[in-house]
Structure formats: structure tokens, C-alpha cells
Design a protein around this motif. Structure first.
Motif, mmCIF file in Angstrom:
data_model
loop_
_atom_site.group_PDB
_atom_site.id
_atom_site.type_symbol
_atom_site.label_atom_id
_atom_site.label_comp_id
_atom_site.label_asym_id
_atom_site.label_seq_id
_atom_site.Cartn_x
_atom_site.Cartn_y
_atom_site.Cartn_z
ATOM 1 N N GLU A 1 -9.635 -39.359 65.335
ATOM 2 C CA GLU A 1 -10.449 -39.860 64.229
ATOM 3 C C GLU A 1 -10.145 -39.050 62.969
ATOM 4 O OE1 GLU A 1 -14.611 -40.231 65.083
ATOM 5 O OE2 GLU A 1 -15.139 -39.984 62.985
ATOM 6 N N ASP A 2 -9.991 -39.755 61.852
ATOM 7 C CA ASP A 2 -9.707 -39.086 60.591
ATOM 8 C C ASP A 2 -10.897 -38.250 60.155
ATOM 9 O OD1 ASP A 2 -8.065 -42.050 59.247
ATOM 10 O OD2 ASP A 2 -7.445 -40.602 60.764
ATOM 11 N N GLN A 3 -10.603 -37.042 59.671
ATOM 12 C CA GLN A 3 -11.669 -36.188 59.163
ATOM 13 C C GLN A 3 -11.247 -35.531 57.863
ATOM 14 O OE1 GLN A 3 -12.960 -33.387 62.200
ATOM 15 N NE2 GLN A 3 -14.699 -34.697 62.644
ATOM 16 N N VAL A 4 -12.194 -35.451 56.955
ATOM 17 C CA VAL A 4 -11.977 -34.774 55.673
ATOM 18 C C VAL A 4 -13.154 -33.835 55.461
ATOM 19 C CG1 VAL A 4 -11.666 -35.031 53.198
ATOM 20 C CG2 VAL A 4 -10.776 -36.782 54.754
ATOM 21 N N THR A 5 -12.857 -32.552 55.301
ATOM 22 C CA THR A 5 -13.904 -31.537 55.148
ATOM 23 C C THR A 5 -13.695 -30.803 53.832
ATOM 24 O OG1 THR A 5 -14.015 -31.256 57.542
ATOM 25 C CG2 THR A 5 -15.018 -29.539 56.175
ATOM 26 N N GLN A 6 -14.725 -30.778 53.012
ATOM 27 C CA GLN A 6 -14.624 -30.093 51.733
ATOM 28 C C GLN A 6 -15.482 -28.837 51.721
ATOM 29 O OE1 GLN A 6 -14.827 -34.156 49.225
ATOM 30 N NE2 GLN A 6 -14.284 -32.358 47.993
ATOM 31 N N SER A 7 -14.965 -27.805 51.073
ATOM 32 C CA SER A 7 -15.724 -26.564 50.940
ATOM 33 C C SER A 7 -15.420 -25.908 49.606
ATOM 34 C CB SER A 7 -15.367 -25.615 52.093
ATOM 35 O OG SER A 7 -13.999 -25.275 52.050
ATOM 36 N N PRO A 8 -16.395 -25.176 49.045
ATOM 37 C CA PRO A 8 -17.772 -25.091 49.536
ATOM 38 C C PRO A 8 -18.545 -26.376 49.232
ATOM 39 C CG PRO A 8 -17.589 -23.991 47.443
ATOM 40 C CD PRO A 8 -16.195 -24.431 47.798
ATOM 41 N N GLU A 9 -19.752 -26.499 49.766
ATOM 42 C CA GLU A 9 -20.580 -27.658 49.444
ATOM 43 C C GLU A 9 -21.022 -27.600 47.994
ATOM 44 O OE1 GLU A 9 -22.647 -28.334 53.832
ATOM 45 O OE2 GLU A 9 -23.848 -28.232 52.019
ATOM 46 N N ALA A 10 -21.312 -26.413 47.517
ATOM 47 C CA ALA A 10 -21.751 -26.233 46.138
ATOM 48 C C ALA A 10 -21.137 -24.957 45.588
ATOM 49 C CB ALA A 10 -23.275 -26.169 46.060
ATOM 50 N N LEU A 11 -20.860 -24.959 44.288
ATOM 51 C CA LEU A 11 -20.227 -23.820 43.642
ATOM 52 C C LEU A 11 -20.774 -23.689 42.231
ATOM 53 C CD1 LEU A 11 -17.980 -21.635 43.772
ATOM 54 C CD2 LEU A 11 -16.404 -23.369 42.898
ATOM 55 N N ARG A 12 -21.200 -22.488 41.918
ATOM 56 C CA ARG A 12 -21.709 -22.224 40.589
ATOM 57 C C ARG A 12 -20.788 -21.213 39.922
ATOM 58 N NH1 ARG A 12 -27.941 -20.670 40.015
ATOM 59 N NH2 ARG A 12 -28.040 -22.809 40.781
ATOM 60 N N LEU A 13 -20.259 -21.555 38.761
ATOM 61 C CA LEU A 13 -19.353 -20.687 38.023
ATOM 62 C C LEU A 13 -19.867 -20.429 36.626
ATOM 63 C CD1 LEU A 13 -15.947 -22.459 38.910
ATOM 64 C CD2 LEU A 13 -16.898 -20.398 39.984
ATOM 65 N N GLN A 14 -19.454 -19.312 36.082
ATOM 66 C CA GLN A 14 -19.690 -19.056 34.670
ATOM 67 C C GLN A 14 -18.552 -19.707 33.883
ATOM 68 O OE1 GLN A 14 -23.140 -17.754 35.073
ATOM 69 N NE2 GLN A 14 -22.329 -17.230 33.046
ATOM 70 N N GLU A 15 -18.834 -20.112 32.687
ATOM 71 C CA GLU A 15 -17.804 -20.682 31.831
ATOM 72 C C GLU A 15 -16.634 -19.712 31.734
ATOM 73 O OE1 GLU A 15 -19.261 -21.883 28.044
ATOM 74 O OE2 GLU A 15 -17.339 -22.746 27.406
ATOM 75 N N GLY A 16 -15.409 -20.230 31.980
ATOM 76 C CA GLY A 16 -14.222 -19.387 31.922
ATOM 77 C C GLY A 16 -13.831 -18.754 33.241
ATOM 78 N N GLU A 17 -14.691 -18.855 34.251
ATOM 79 C CA GLU A 17 -14.432 -18.234 35.553
ATOM 80 C C GLU A 17 -13.660 -19.214 36.433
ATOM 81 O OE1 GLU A 17 -17.987 -17.361 37.697
ATOM 82 O OE2 GLU A 17 -16.923 -16.468 39.403
ATOM 83 N N SER A 18 -12.404 -18.971 36.634
ATOM 84 C CA SER A 18 -11.553 -19.885 37.408
ATOM 85 C C SER A 18 -11.864 -19.814 38.896
ATOM 86 C CB SER A 18 -10.082 -19.553 37.177
ATOM 87 O OG SER A 18 -9.753 -19.660 35.805
ATOM 88 N N SER A 19 -11.639 -20.931 39.595
ATOM 89 C CA SER A 19 -11.882 -20.985 41.038
ATOM 90 C C SER A 19 -11.140 -22.170 41.648
ATOM 91 C CB SER A 19 -13.384 -21.094 41.308
ATOM 92 O OG SER A 19 -13.655 -20.972 42.700
ATOM 93 N N SER A 20 -11.277 -22.313 42.969
ATOM 94 C CA SER A 20 -10.614 -23.409 43.677
ATOM 95 C C SER A 20 -11.564 -24.081 44.642
ATOM 96 C CB SER A 20 -9.400 -22.878 44.461
ATOM 97 O OG SER A 20 -8.426 -22.354 43.602
ATOM 98 N N LEU A 21 -11.408 -25.391 44.755
ATOM 99 C CA LEU A 21 -12.139 -26.176 45.742
ATOM 100 C C LEU A 21 -11.155 -26.566 46.843
ATOM 101 C CD1 LEU A 21 -14.011 -28.645 43.356
ATOM 102 C CD2 LEU A 21 -14.544 -26.262 43.886
ATOM 103 N N ASN A 22 -11.673 -26.582 48.088
ATOM 104 C CA ASN A 22 -10.797 -26.856 49.217
ATOM 105 C C ASN A 22 -11.108 -28.196 49.859
ATOM 106 O OD1 ASN A 22 -10.604 -26.554 52.493
ATOM 107 N ND2 ASN A 22 -8.842 -25.680 51.451
ATOM 108 N N CYS A 23 -10.059 -28.873 50.313
ATOM 109 C CA CYS A 23 -10.196 -30.122 51.064
ATOM 110 C C CYS A 23 -9.240 -30.031 52.255
ATOM 111 C CB CYS A 23 -9.845 -31.319 50.196
ATOM 112 S SG CYS A 23 -9.727 -32.884 51.096
ATOM 113 N N SER A 24 -9.790 -29.872 53.448
ATOM 114 C CA SER A 24 -8.945 -29.854 54.640
ATOM 115 C C SER A 24 -9.055 -31.206 55.336
ATOM 116 C CB SER A 24 -9.341 -28.721 55.580
ATOM 117 O OG SER A 24 -10.669 -28.874 56.006
ATOM 118 N N TYR A 25 -7.947 -31.686 55.885
ATOM 119 C CA TYR A 25 -7.951 -33.034 56.434
ATOM 120 C C TYR A 25 -7.227 -33.098 57.773
ATOM 121 C CZ TYR A 25 -3.210 -33.249 54.513
ATOM 122 O OH TYR A 25 -1.902 -32.993 54.220
ATOM 123 N N THR A 26 -7.658 -34.051 58.572
ATOM 124 C CA THR A 26 -6.993 -34.384 59.821
ATOM 125 C C THR A 26 -6.798 -35.885 59.822
ATOM 126 O OG1 THR A 26 -8.139 -32.582 60.964
ATOM 127 C CG2 THR A 26 -7.095 -34.266 62.335
#
Lengths: 113, 113
Positions: free
Chosen positions: B1-26
Motif C-alpha cells: 500500500e502506498d504511504q506518504v509521511t510528512q514531518s514535522p506535523e507543525a513547524l514554527r520559525l522566526q523570519e529568516g530562519e531557514s529549515s527543511s520539511l520532510n516527505c518520506s514515501y513508499t
């Protein structure tokens, strides 16, 4: 400009009533889709169509039906509304080729009381 | 069965603070991986499509990358207007012809000034 519209935007209905949600696109896309979005579940596929007179069931199709009589429209019908069908419904369309992005409508918020 | 999992569920950043969102899939054969942005009360808005491992795409402060198991959405020097829910979805390469997408639950991003 080409677009995809949904109506109504908000709907309140009673348990057991038949409800039809409209979706109209002017992209001239062959592919059209209906999803529902619920907290904790993301977007889940209800029904989809690859062209006129073609319809297919998605993962959560029980209690829903669609028909495709022209390229532009894919109405979604809830035969007998249930409280579990309270949700936000999104219609989308895409070009025929695989890998083509889907364009989404603004959504219909349906409440079944 | 296809699965898509995203993390984190929620993310709070300050303006200018770089980050990454993850998407893992099967998925048994990936045709394409899609990123969408969704603002409250609106339909998902298409951002990127990635087709093969190693591919990267950029749009303003956003950059999407793809490996064989996951995708990242990098946000460089975010602004408050980047606040939204970011959705990841996959499309299978081989099936009965289905072109529908399987979505993750999304990451809610909030960028504070």
C-alpha cells in the motif's frame, strides 16, 4: 483565465438527505478528481474520471457517486448524507499525461447534522 | 500500500530562519512527487513536480529535492507570507491507469516576524 470552481462553498444538510456538490473546470482537462480533507487524514480520493462517461472509485467511495456527461463538469452526489461525511471536499483536474500536476478548486465545506 | 509521511506535523520559525520539511514515501514505482501549498480555507496550490532521484527545483525561497525514499522542501530565509500548510503527494508509475495522487497529512508552517 482558465479555472476550476466549486459550488456551493458551504452547505449544511440533514442526515439522510441527498446532496450534490458541483465542480466545473474551464481548463479542458480530461482528468477530474474528488477528494475529501479531514484533520489527521490529509486528502483522500473519493472518485475520479479520465474522460466523458468514465468514472472510477477511489479509496473512500462508499456513499458517494459521480457521473461525467461532459468534459467540464464532475458533480459529486451523496446519496444519503451521514454525519461521517462532514468534511471539506475538493475537486481537481489535470491534463491527460501522467505526471501532470492537478489544479484544485476552492473547496466545499459540508456539514451533515 | 502506498504511504506518504510528512514531518514535522507543525513547524514554527522566526523570519529568516531557514529549515527543511520532510516527505518520506513508499510506493511501488514512482511516476512523480508533487509539492503543494495550502492556505487556510483554500484549495491546494501547485508548487513543484519531481520525477527522478537527484532532481531539484526552485521557486523563490523554496527548493525541493528528491531521493529514492524521500523528498525535502527547503525554505531559505522564510517570510511571514510563507506561512501555510505544505502537502506532499505521490503518483504511481504503473497501475491500472490511475493518475490520482496519494497525499501526506501535511506540515503546518508558521513564520513569525
Amino acid at each position: 483565465d482558465a479555472e476550476i470552481t466549486q459550488s456551493p462553498r458551504h452547505k449544511i444538510t440533514e442526515t439522510g438527505r441527498q446532496v450534490t456538490l458541483a465542480c466545473h473546470q474551464t481548463w479542458n482537462h480530461n482528468n477530474m478528481f474528488w477528494y475529501r480533507q479531514d484533520l489527521g487524514h490529509g486528502l483522500r480520493l473519493i472518485h475520479y474520471s479520465y474522460g466523458v462517461h468514465d468514472t472510477n472509485k477511489g479509496e473512500v467511495s462508499d456513499g458517494y457517486s459521480v457521473s461525467r456527461s461532459n468534459t467540464e463538469d464532475l458533480p459529486l452526489t451523496l446519496e444519503s448524507a451521514a454525519s461521517s461525511q462532514t468534511s471539506v471536499y475538493f475537486c481537481a483536474s489535470s491534463e491527460s499525461d501522467r505526471g501532470s500536476e492537478q489544479y484544485f478548486g476552492p473547496g466545499t465545506r459540508l456539514t451533515v447534522t | 500500500e502506498d504511504q506518504v509521511t510528512q514531518s514535522p506535523e507543525a513547524l514554527r520559525l522566526q523570519e529568516g530562519e531557514s529549515s527543511s520539511l520532510n516527505c518520506s514515501y513508499t510506493v511501488s514505482g514512482l511516476r512523480g512527487l508533487f509539492w503543494y501549498r495550502q492556505d487556510p480555507g483554500k484549495g491546494p496550490e501547485f508548487l513543484f513536480t519531481l520525477y527522478s532521484a537527484g532532481e531539484e527545483k526552485e521557486k523563490e525561497r523554496l527548493k525541493a529535492t528528491l531521493t529514492k525514499k524521500e523528498s525535502f522542501l527547503h525554505i531559505t530565509a522564510p517570510k511571514p507570507e510563507d506561512s501555510a500548510t505544505y502537502l506532499c503527494a505521490v503518483q504511481k508509475a504503473r497501475d491500472t491507469g490511475r493518475r490520482a495522487l496519494t497525499f501526506g497529512s501535511g506540515t503546518r508552517l508558521q513564520v513569525q516576524p
